[in-house]
Design a protein around this motif. Structure first.
Motif, PDB file in Angstrom:
ATOM      1  N   SER A 192       0.804  -1.227   0.000  1.00 49.25           N
ATOM      2  CA  SER A 192       0.000   0.000   0.000  1.00 49.25           C
ATOM      3  C   SER A 192       0.834   1.272   0.000  1.00 49.25           C
ATOM      4  CB  SER A 192      -0.905   0.007   1.230  1.00 49.25           C
ATOM      5  OG  SER A 192      -1.516   1.278   1.331  1.00 49.25           O
ATOM      6  N   SER A 193       0.373   2.252  -0.744  1.00 49.00           N
ATOM      7  CA  SER A 193       1.005   3.569  -0.703  1.00 49.00           C
ATOM      8  C   SER A 193      -0.085   4.642  -0.705  1.00 49.00           C
ATOM      9  CB  SER A 193       1.952   3.749  -1.885  1.00 49.00           C
ATOM     10  OG  SER A 193       1.243   3.705  -3.088  1.00 49.00           O
ATOM     11  N   LEU A 194      -1.230   4.297  -0.084  1.00 49.17           N
ATOM     12  CA  LEU A 194      -2.328   5.256  -0.001  1.00 49.17           C
ATOM     13  C   LEU A 194      -2.194   6.079   1.274  1.00 49.17           C
ATOM     14  CD1 LEU A 194      -5.178   2.753  -0.861  1.00 49.17           C
ATOM     15  CD2 LEU A 194      -4.328   4.551  -2.375  1.00 49.17           C
ATOM     16  N   ASP A 195      -2.816   7.256   1.284  1.00 52.19           N
ATOM     17  CA  ASP A 195      -2.936   8.004   2.523  1.00 52.19           C
ATOM     18  C   ASP A 195      -4.279   7.646   3.143  1.00 52.19           C
ATOM     19  OD1 ASP A 195      -3.241   9.750   4.615  1.00 52.19           O
ATOM     20  OD2 ASP A 195      -2.365  11.449   3.548  1.00 52.19           O
ATOM     21  N   GLU A 216      -9.765  12.283  -2.504  1.00 52.30           N
ATOM     22  CA  GLU A 216      -8.596  13.126  -2.215  1.00 52.30           C
ATOM     23  C   GLU A 216      -7.294  12.440  -2.628  1.00 52.30           C
ATOM     24  OE1 GLU A 216     -10.444  15.619   1.588  1.00 52.30           O
ATOM     25  OE2 GLU A 216      -9.362  13.743   1.917  1.00 52.30           O
ATOM     26  N   ASN A 217      -7.240  11.114  -2.452  1.00 52.70           N
ATOM     27  CA  ASN A 217      -6.061  10.389  -2.911  1.00 52.70           C
ATOM     28  C   ASN A 217      -5.891  10.516  -4.416  1.00 52.70           C
ATOM     29  OD1 ASN A 217      -4.305   8.557  -1.060  1.00 52.70           O
ATOM     30  ND2 ASN A 217      -6.348   8.446  -0.163  1.00 52.70           N
ATOM     31  N   ASP A 256      -7.047  12.984  -6.325  1.00 46.07           N
ATOM     32  CA  ASP A 256      -6.686  14.378  -6.612  1.00 46.07           C
ATOM     33  C   ASP A 256      -5.210  14.633  -6.365  1.00 46.07           C
ATOM     34  OD1 ASP A 256      -8.881  15.541  -7.619  1.00 46.07           O
ATOM     35  OD2 ASP A 256      -9.578  16.445  -5.743  1.00 46.07           O
ATOM     36  N   PHE A 257      -4.756  14.139  -5.238  1.00 48.14           N
ATOM     37  CA  PHE A 257      -3.355  14.335  -4.865  1.00 48.14           C
ATOM     38  C   PHE A 257      -2.448  13.801  -5.977  1.00 48.14           C
ATOM     39  CE2 PHE A 257       0.584  13.081  -2.766  1.00 48.14           C
ATOM     40  CZ  PHE A 257       0.854  14.162  -1.952  1.00 48.14           C
ATOM     41  N   HIS A 258      -2.755  12.603  -6.422  1.00 47.69           N
ATOM     42  CA  HIS A 258      -1.953  11.980  -7.472  1.00 47.69           C
ATOM     43  C   HIS A 258      -2.031  12.792  -8.769  1.00 47.69           C
ATOM     44  CE1 HIS A 258      -0.035   8.439  -9.368  1.00 47.69           C
ATOM     45  NE2 HIS A 258      -0.702   8.831 -10.437  1.00 47.69           N
ATOM     46  N   ARG A 282      -8.375  16.889  10.897  1.00 48.36           N
ATOM     47  CA  ARG A 282      -9.261  15.749  11.118  1.00 48.36           C
ATOM     48  C   ARG A 282      -9.004  15.090  12.463  1.00 48.36           C
ATOM     49  NH1 ARG A 282      -9.397  13.731   4.915  1.00 48.36           N
ATOM     50  NH2 ARG A 282     -10.708  15.474   4.304  1.00 48.36           N
ATOM     51  N   ILE A 334      -0.540  21.221  -2.886  1.00 50.39           N
ATOM     52  CA  ILE A 334      -1.269  19.984  -2.567  1.00 50.39           C
ATOM     53  C   ILE A 334      -0.651  19.296  -1.350  1.00 50.39           C
ATOM     54  CG2 ILE A 334      -0.046  18.405  -4.146  1.00 50.39           C
ATOM     55  CD1 ILE A 334      -3.826  18.444  -3.623  1.00 50.39           C
ATOM     56  N   PHE A 366       3.610   3.735   6.542  1.00 49.35           N
ATOM     57  CA  PHE A 366       2.373   3.393   5.851  1.00 49.35           C
ATOM     58  C   PHE A 366       2.559   3.290   4.343  1.00 49.35           C
ATOM     59  CE2 PHE A 366       0.422   4.447   9.860  1.00 49.35           C
ATOM     60  CZ  PHE A 366      -0.625   3.554   9.925  1.00 49.35           C
ATOM     61  N   GLY A 367       3.739   3.612   3.857  1.00 53.71           N
ATOM     62  CA  GLY A 367       4.015   3.437   2.438  1.00 53.71           C
ATOM     63  C   GLY A 367       3.683   4.643   1.583  1.00 53.71           C
ATOM     64  N   PHE A 368       2.994   5.634   2.182  1.00 57.43           N
ATOM     65  CA  PHE A 368       2.556   6.764   1.361  1.00 57.43           C
ATOM     66  C   PHE A 368       3.720   7.570   0.803  1.00 57.43           C
ATOM     67  CE2 PHE A 368       1.198  11.160   0.767  1.00 57.43           C
ATOM     68  CZ  PHE A 368       0.190  10.961  -0.152  1.00 57.43           C
ATOM     69  N   VAL A 406       8.344  15.366  -9.229  1.00 55.06           N
ATOM     70  CA  VAL A 406       8.347  16.683  -8.598  1.00 55.06           C
ATOM     71  C   VAL A 406       9.674  16.881  -7.884  1.00 55.06           C
ATOM     72  CG1 VAL A 406       5.864  16.826  -8.298  1.00 55.06           C
ATOM     73  CG2 VAL A 406       7.211  15.726  -6.552  1.00 55.06           C
ATOM     74  N   ARG A 437      -5.857   4.791  -8.995  1.00 53.16           N
ATOM     75  CA  ARG A 437      -4.941   5.927  -8.910  1.00 53.16           C
ATOM     76  C   ARG A 437      -3.766   5.756  -9.882  1.00 53.16           C
ATOM     77  NH1 ARG A 437      -1.732   6.864  -3.414  1.00 53.16           N
ATOM     78  NH2 ARG A 437      -0.549   5.187  -4.372  1.00 53.16           N
ATOM     79  N   GLU A 480      -5.669   8.538   5.837  1.00 45.13           N
ATOM     80  CA  GLU A 480      -6.393   9.624   6.509  1.00 45.13           C
ATOM     81  C   GLU A 480      -7.100  10.542   5.514  1.00 45.13           C
ATOM     82  OE1 GLU A 480      -6.588   9.918   9.815  1.00 45.13           O
ATOM     83  OE2 GLU A 480      -5.262   8.204  10.163  1.00 45.13           O
ATOM     84  N   LEU A 481      -6.925  10.269   4.229  1.00 49.16           N
ATOM     85  CA  LEU A 481      -7.640  11.044   3.219  1.00 49.16           C
ATOM     86  C   LEU A 481      -8.745  10.174   2.626  1.00 49.16           C
ATOM     87  CD1 LEU A 481      -4.785  12.824   1.180  1.00 49.16           C
ATOM     88  CD2 LEU A 481      -6.062  13.713   3.130  1.00 49.16           C
ATOM     89  N   THR A 482      -9.678  10.819   1.906  1.00 46.53           N
ATOM     90  CA  THR A 482     -10.726  10.052   1.243  1.00 46.53           C
ATOM     91  C   THR A 482     -10.189   9.496  -0.075  1.00 46.53           C
ATOM     92  OG1 THR A 482     -11.537  11.897  -0.075  1.00 46.53           O
ATOM     93  CG2 THR A 482     -12.430  11.684   2.147  1.00 46.53           C
ATOM     94  N   ARG A 542      -5.168  16.410   7.166  1.00 50.49           N
ATOM     95  CA  ARG A 542      -4.876  15.348   8.130  1.00 50.49           C
ATOM     96  C   ARG A 542      -4.933  15.883   9.564  1.00 50.49           C
ATOM     97  NH1 ARG A 542      -1.744  10.691   6.591  1.00 50.49           N
ATOM     98  NH2 ARG A 542      -0.881  10.778   8.666  1.00 50.49           N
ATOM     99  N   ILE A 580      -2.645  15.870  -9.254  1.00 52.03           N
ATOM    100  CA  ILE A 580      -1.952  17.162  -9.194  1.00 52.03           C
ATOM    101  C   ILE A 580      -0.438  16.957  -9.212  1.00 52.03           C
ATOM    102  CG2 ILE A 580      -1.527  19.173  -7.728  1.00 52.03           C
ATOM    103  CD1 ILE A 580      -4.561  19.031  -7.038  1.00 52.03           C
ATOM    104  N   LEU A 581       0.038  15.954  -8.468  1.00 53.68           N
ATOM    105  CA  LEU A 581       1.483  15.688  -8.495  1.00 53.68           C
ATOM    106  C   LEU A 581       1.954  15.362  -9.911  1.00 53.68           C
ATOM    107  CD1 LEU A 581       2.666  13.540  -5.459  1.00 53.68           C
ATOM    108  CD2 LEU A 581       2.769  15.997  -5.792  1.00 53.68           C
ATOM    109  N   GLU A 606       4.563   7.150  -2.828  1.00 48.02           N
ATOM    110  CA  GLU A 606       3.720   7.860  -3.792  1.00 48.02           C
ATOM    111  C   GLU A 606       4.298   9.242  -4.100  1.00 48.02           C
ATOM    112  OE1 GLU A 606       1.161   7.658  -5.703  1.00 48.02           O
ATOM    113  OE2 GLU A 606      -0.010   9.503  -5.622  1.00 48.02           O
ATOM    114  N   ALA A 654       6.838  10.467  -7.779  1.00 48.85           N
ATOM    115  CA  ALA A 654       6.246  11.479  -8.658  1.00 48.85           C
ATOM    116  C   ALA A 654       7.312  12.413  -9.235  1.00 48.85           C
ATOM    117  CB  ALA A 654       5.209  12.279  -7.881  1.00 48.85           C
TER     118      ALA A 654
END
Ligand SMILES: Nc1ncnc2c1ncn2[C@@H]1O[C@H](COP(=O)(O)OP(=O)(O)OP(=O)(O)O)[C@@H](O)[C@H]1O
Ligand SMILES: [Mg+2]
Lengths: 265, 248
Positions: free
Chosen positions: A85-88, A95-96, A98-100, B17, B6, B82-84, B93, A147, A90-92, B14, A102-103, B87, B91
């Protein structure tokens, strides 16, 4: 055009030789399967090619760019779905996405359209505003794939994309991959342990075992060589029937590795 | 630009929330204000140093901004686990922009927290001495927040897990706080300690805050501003470099 050129790629982690001097080339527009038992070095290879891991030695050229000197151009040319996994969380879901988008600088209009199309395809559209941490394992995996398809790169890397997914979803995913490949000539590099997927989808198969590429053929040639009726049989024929340790750290494995590498020199 | 935006937005979403964290992190500054403020106030006054709450408030604001900023920076370890982080790193960037986006995100939350502590301090008797001070207060809260978020982020980019976290708290954050003039003036300290206080970047933040809130600077407005901005700039570059070395 050769879209990927890998030359003498090596990665060692301490005493573990994860990838041991592999070389191969991939033509643009190919669907390429990298197959191998657990711990063979598939993910490590993909991480090096996609600039996330520095090779111990060796060279990789992607879309004409050197991964060491032009990592930003390489990153602009590729897309990746990771094995884990490489999702956030804590986001929906939305939003995940969108984040991708935009990056990766996907224009807003395309981003909106594709997000909707992909989330609907993965049956996540109803849950797009839920936090990812409330998703089931399979739903997270589906979001990860959606994504990964949001931007359309020159080469897409899929590390065990369909792991843990139901047959319906797997079919959708492979149909989509096939479409990306034929309509936009996107090169696809994937790994999987489902041999039927590799047999059906790939133009070329590389079998990697103990960090070395032992076969590089079309699925048909592999099956013919092994006198096998399926790619699974051929795979077992070439890689043997013993179960692999999760890592090559055990003594037996290491001795086998040492013996093999000496044998080749 | 969009990358920075972003990444910033993600940090804000985060944090806002997890409301319990925001409320929880206000407990400590409130406790310090009350305990130190009322506890040492009489002693301070007897020594002819004036009103202790006036002296203490800028220090406690600096403290809450410091803790929150370092912690926001360190949060990147979660992303690793968490692996994020993969991501973001995969990218196309620039690494410096990743560093800037994350730092500004964490800093915004810390600024917000600093302002809440300022509001609380009015309730325990703190008084602003002039109106022009308001902008300078905001400026110094922001500088402290950005500087220490950048520091936390840079440090966390070379850590693999939270094992080193306790060490950072005890050997870096707490000394930074105690030897910054936040709760007592470091004039008259043994010279070794005073030397440390003088090279401690937080001292310049505390001084800037105290100066703008009460009108009494020790180093001066310009030195405070220069030291803090220069260090922030350097840390962001270092952080960007460290980011380019992270492997997933
Ligand atoms: N960060 C790491 N540190 C140490 N060893 C590692 C690391 N990453 C991978 N390895 C080792 O490298 C070898 C290859 O791992 P890799 O993840 O590439 O295998 P794989 O072919 O993707 O296997 P699987 O099918 O299980 O995903 C294994 O022996 C593994 O233990
Ligand atoms: Mg793998």
């Amino acid at each position: 055009m050769k879209i990927i050129q890998v030359k003498n790629l090596v990665k060692t982690f301490g005493t573990i030789e994860a990838v041991r001097d592999i070389s191969f080339e991939i033509e643009e527009g190919t669907i390429f399967a990298l197959l191998g038992p657990n711990g063979a070095g598939k993910s490590t290879t993909i991480k090096m090619i996609t600039t996330l891991l520095k090779p111990t030695s060796g060279d990789v050229i992607i879309n004409g760019f050197d991964i060491k000197k032009q990592s930003d151009d390489v990153r602009r040319s590729i897309g990746i779905v990771f094995q884990d996994s490489s999702l956030d969380e804590e986001l929906t879901a939305h939003e995940n996405m969108d984040f991708h988008g935009i990056l990766y600088k996907v224009p807003k209009k395309i981003r909106r359209e594709r997000t909707e199309q992909l989330l609907k395809m993965m049956e996540l559209w109803d849950r797009k505003d839920s936090l990812v941490k409330t998703f089931s394992g399979g739903m997270k995996r589906r979001l990860e794939i959606a994504r990964g398809f949001l931007h359309h790169p020159k080469v897409i890397f899929l590390d065990e994309p369909t792991i843990g997914l139901d047959p319906q979803t797997r079919n959708y995913i492979w149909d989509y991959v096939k479409k990306l490949n034929t309509e936009e000539n996107i090169t696809v590099v994937f790994t999987t342990h489902y041999m039927d997927e590799a047999e059906k989808m790939s133009d070329i198969v590389a079998i990697i075992d103990h960090g070395k590429i032992i076969k590089y053929e079309t699925p048909q040639t592999l099956m013919d060589e092994a006198h096998a009726k399926s790619l699974e049989e051929a795979f077992l024929y070439f890689t043997g029937r013993d179960i692999r340790e999760e890592s090559a750290t055990s003594d037996i494995d290491r001795m086998r590795n040492i013996r093999k590498s000496h044998g080749r020199k | 630009m969009s990358t920075i935006y972003i990444l910033w937005l993600r940090q804000l979403k985060r944090s806002f929330r997890s409301k319990s964290r925001i409320i929880g992190s206000l407990g400590q500054p409130l406790l310090f204000l009350l305990a130190f403020g009322y506890g040492f106030g009489p002693v301070f006054q007897k020594a002819g140093e004036g009103n202790y709450i006036q002296f203490l408030t800028p220090g406690i604001i600096a403290m809450s901004v410091l803790f929150s900023a370092v912690f926001s920076g360190i949060e990147i370890i979660w992303d690793k686990q968490f692996g994020f982080l993969k991501e973001t790193l995969a990218a196309p960037v620039s690494r410096v922009n990743i560093m800037i986006g994350r730092t500004l995100g964490g800093a915004t939350i810390s600024i917000f927290q600093g302002l809440i502590v300022l509001a609380i301090s009015f309730m325990v008797g703190f008084r602003l001495e002039s109106a022009v001070a308001a902008w300078n207060v905001f400026l110094f809260i922001s500088l402290i927040a950005i500087l220490f978020t950048a520091l936390g982020t840079a440090i966390a980019s070379i850590l693999q897990d939270f094992q080193g976290f306790q060490m950072i708290m005890n050997f870096m954050v707490m000394p930074l706080f105690f030897l910054s003039g936040a709760i007592f003036s470091f004039q008259g300290l043994p010279s070794a300690l005073e030397f440390i206080a003088r090279i401690n970047p937080l001292s310049y933040g505390v001084d800037g805050l105290r100066g703008s809130l009460t009108g009494v600077y020790q180093f001066g407005f310009i030195p405070d501003l220069t030291v803090l901005s220069l260090l922030t700039f350097i840390l962001i570059l270092i952080g960007g470099y460290l980011f380019s070395k992270i492997e997933a």
